[in-house]
Write a protein that holds these residues in place. Structure first.
Motif, PDB file in Angstrom:
ATOM      1  N   GLY A   1       0.810  -1.140  -0.143  1.00 23.95           N
ATOM      2  CA  GLY A   1      -0.104   0.127   0.129  1.00 23.95           C
ATOM      3  C   GLY A   1       0.773   1.325   0.062  1.00 23.95           C
ATOM      4  N   GLY A   2       0.168   2.249  -0.058  1.00 26.14           N
ATOM      5  CA  GLY A   2       0.910   3.563  -0.474  1.00 26.14           C
ATOM      6  C   GLY A   2       1.119   4.135   1.133  1.00 26.14           C
ATOM      7  N   GLY A   3       1.321   5.591   1.121  1.00 24.69           N
ATOM      8  CA  GLY A   3       1.380   6.030   2.250  1.00 24.69           C
ATOM      9  C   GLY A   3       2.686   6.155   3.195  1.00 24.69           C
ATOM     10  N   MET A   4       3.684   7.153   2.542  1.00 21.95           N
ATOM     11  CA  MET A   4       4.710   7.461   3.367  1.00 21.95           C
ATOM     12  C   MET A   4       4.412   8.873   3.744  1.00 21.95           C
ATOM     13  N   GLY A   5       4.399   9.338   5.256  1.00 18.97           N
ATOM     14  CA  GLY A   5       4.128  10.363   5.626  1.00 18.97           C
ATOM     15  C   GLY A   5       5.209  10.893   6.657  1.00 18.97           C
ATOM     16  N   GLU A   6       5.339  12.144   7.075  1.00 22.39           N
ATOM     17  CA  GLU A   6       6.091  12.585   8.312  1.00 22.39           C
ATOM     18  C   GLU A   6       6.117  11.827   9.199  1.00 22.39           C
ATOM     19  N   GLY A   7       7.345  11.717  10.037  1.00 23.59           N
ATOM     20  CA  GLY A   7       7.089  11.008  11.364  1.00 23.59           C
ATOM     21  C   GLY A   7       7.057   9.823  10.929  1.00 23.59           C
ATOM     22  N   PRO A   8       6.529   8.744  12.171  1.00 23.38           N
ATOM     23  CA  PRO A   8       6.600   7.644  12.059  1.00 23.38           C
ATOM     24  C   PRO A   8       5.725   6.727  11.123  1.00 23.38           C
ATOM     25  N   GLY A   9       5.999   5.602  10.663  1.00 19.04           N
ATOM     26  CA  GLY A   9       4.953   4.891   9.875  1.00 19.04           C
ATOM     27  C   GLY A   9       5.169   5.073   8.266  1.00 19.04           C
ATOM     28  N   PRO A  10       4.964   4.027   7.344  1.00 26.22           N
ATOM     29  CA  PRO A  10       4.651   2.749   8.030  1.00 26.22           C
ATOM     30  C   PRO A  10       6.093   1.752   8.224  1.00 26.22           C
ATOM     31  N   ASP A  11       7.274   2.415   8.000  1.00 26.73           N
ATOM     32  CA  ASP A  11       8.338   1.361   8.044  1.00 26.73           C
ATOM     33  C   ASP A  11       9.035   1.348   9.580  1.00 26.73           C
ATOM     34  N   ILE A  12       8.746   2.539  10.244  1.00 27.64           N
ATOM     35  CA  ILE A  12       8.965   2.594  11.779  1.00 27.64           C
ATOM     36  C   ILE A  12       7.811   2.862  12.506  1.00 27.64           C
ATOM     37  N   MET A  13       7.435   2.109  13.255  1.00 25.73           N
ATOM     38  CA  MET A  13       6.193   2.466  14.207  1.00 25.73           C
ATOM     39  C   MET A  13       6.341   2.056  15.530  1.00 25.73           C
ATOM     40  N   ALA A  14       5.587   2.748  16.289  1.00 25.35           N
ATOM     41  CA  ALA A  14       5.477   2.224  17.767  1.00 25.35           C
ATOM     42  C   ALA A  14       4.653   0.966  18.028  1.00 25.35           C
ATOM     43  N   ALA A  15       5.124   0.042  18.726  1.00 27.89           N
ATOM     44  CA  ALA A  15       4.459  -1.012  18.811  1.00 27.89           C
ATOM     45  C   ALA A  15       3.033  -0.919  19.303  1.00 27.89           C
ATOM     46  N   ALA A  16       2.620   0.164  20.204  1.00 23.13           N
ATOM     47  CA  ALA A  16       1.630   0.324  21.013  1.00 23.13           C
ATOM     48  C   ALA A  16       0.657   0.780  19.642  1.00 23.13           C
TER      49      ALA A  16
ATOM     50  N   VAL B   1      -9.826 -12.510  11.204  1.00 22.36           N
ATOM     51  CA  VAL B   1      -9.666 -13.551  12.057  1.00 22.36           C
ATOM     52  C   VAL B   1      -9.296 -13.214  13.535  1.00 22.36           C
ATOM     53  N   GLY B   2      -9.123 -11.860  13.635  1.00 17.83           N
ATOM     54  CA  GLY B   2      -8.992 -11.344  14.789  1.00 17.83           C
ATOM     55  C   GLY B   2      -8.240 -10.079  15.081  1.00 17.83           C
ATOM     56  N   LYS B   3      -7.433  -9.818  15.887  1.00 19.70           N
ATOM     57  CA  LYS B   3      -6.749  -8.515  16.167  1.00 19.70           C
ATOM     58  C   LYS B   3      -5.472  -8.898  16.780  1.00 19.70           C
ATOM     59  N   ILE B   4      -4.598  -7.783  16.589  1.00 20.14           N
ATOM     60  CA  ILE B   4      -3.204  -7.911  17.285  1.00 20.14           C
ATOM     61  C   ILE B   4      -3.469  -7.229  18.805  1.00 20.14           C
ATOM     62  N   SER B   5      -3.152  -8.214  19.754  1.00 16.92           N
ATOM     63  CA  SER B   5      -3.158  -8.098  21.221  1.00 16.92           C
ATOM     64  C   SER B   5      -1.862  -7.505  21.600  1.00 16.92           C
ATOM     65  N   ASP B   6      -0.744  -8.118  21.214  1.00 12.88           N
ATOM     66  CA  ASP B   6       0.457  -7.922  21.719  1.00 12.88           C
ATOM     67  C   ASP B   6       1.556  -7.976  20.491  1.00 12.88           C
ATOM     68  N   ILE B   7       2.712  -7.526  20.947  1.00 14.19           N
ATOM     69  CA  ILE B   7       4.179  -7.667  20.151  1.00 14.19           C
ATOM     70  C   ILE B   7       5.076  -8.152  20.913  1.00 14.19           C
ATOM     71  N   MET B   8       5.678  -9.411  20.559  1.00 13.38           N
ATOM     72  CA  MET B   8       6.472  -9.944  21.502  1.00 13.38           C
ATOM     73  C   MET B   8       7.813  -9.569  21.092  1.00 13.38           C
ATOM     74  N   LEU B   9       8.778  -9.058  21.946  1.00  9.77           N
ATOM     75  CA  LEU B   9      10.149  -8.870  21.566  1.00  9.77           C
ATOM     76  C   LEU B   9      11.077  -9.883  22.100  1.00  9.77           C
ATOM     77  N   ASP B  10      12.087 -10.163  21.112  1.00  7.40           N
ATOM     78  CA  ASP B  10      13.250 -11.034  21.499  1.00  7.40           C
ATOM     79  C   ASP B  10      14.189 -10.036  22.114  1.00  7.40           C
ATOM     80  N   VAL B  11      14.222  -9.954  23.211  1.00 10.28           N
ATOM     81  CA  VAL B  11      15.059  -8.809  24.110  1.00 10.28           C
ATOM     82  C   VAL B  11      16.524  -9.000  23.802  1.00 10.28           C
ATOM     83  N   ARG B  12      16.926 -10.308  23.989  1.00 10.35           N
ATOM     84  CA  ARG B  12      18.508 -10.493  23.540  1.00 10.35           C
ATOM     85  C   ARG B  12      18.812  -9.960  22.109  1.00 10.35           C
ATOM     86  N   ASN B  13      18.092 -10.399  21.206  1.00 10.84           N
ATOM     87  CA  ASN B  13      18.370 -10.309  19.763  1.00 10.84           C
ATOM     88  C   ASN B  13      17.876  -9.183  19.426  1.00 10.84           C
TER      89      ASN B  13
END
Length: 157
Positions: A18-33, A48-60
């Motif tokens: 999709g299109g949509g490069m704007g100023e500030g965040p998104g869509p390449d860099i976004m806040a997980a929240a 099929v549902g909604k995103i409820s959490d984004i899980m980070l691999d903290v070490r990597n």
């Protein structure tokens, strides 16, 4: 279809369409929240549902999974599914994620409930989850890239 970053890592994250490069965040860099609550569509077009959490691999320093909440009222009584980040595509036009799996296949994944999460750091569990979604685990792709590098010299201990 992954791109190579300066570190030589060929494992991809979520694709973006999709299109949509704007100023500030998104869509390449976004806040997980900002992605929490985004609807998820199956590859065959079913909600099929909604995103409820984004899980980070903290070490990597990687996104390991997006957690999909399949249903229920306000997340109560819903089935959760750990979806490999690389199995998702962010559709900026439709403002949703598309998971690279048919709705029926997702429903056949037993998932887990909010009070009984799996041991996500367990490699066997992770590999079977990635395999279910036809994805290569990002940690094995990184290991293979390092081990195939001629400069890599395993210790002789």
């Amino acid at each position: 279809m992954g791109s190579i970053n300066p570190q030589g890592d060929t494992q991809r994250g979520a694709d973006i369409v999709g299109g949509g490069m704007g100023e500030g965040p998104g869509p390449d860099i976004m806040a997980a929240a900002t992605l929490d609550g985004n609807k998820v569509m199956s590859s065959d077009g079913e909600h099929v549902g909604k995103i409820s959490d984004i899980m980070l691999d903290v070490r990597n320093g990687r996104i390991a999974y997006a957690v999909l909440s399949e249903g229920g009222f306000l997340g109560m009584g819903s089935t959760l599914h750990a979806i490999p980040w690389s199995a998702l595509t962010l559709d900026t036009e439709e403002k949703c994620f598309v998971v690279d799996i048919a709705a029926q296949r997702l429903k056949e994944d037993p998932g887990f409930d909010k009070d009984h999460w799996p041991m996500m750091a367990d490699a066997k569990w992770g590999e079977s989850t990635y395999r279910y979604y036809n994805q290569q685990p990002y940690w094995s792709a990184t290991r293979e890239a390092v081990e195939s590098d001629p400069a890599f010299r395993p210790s002789e201990h």
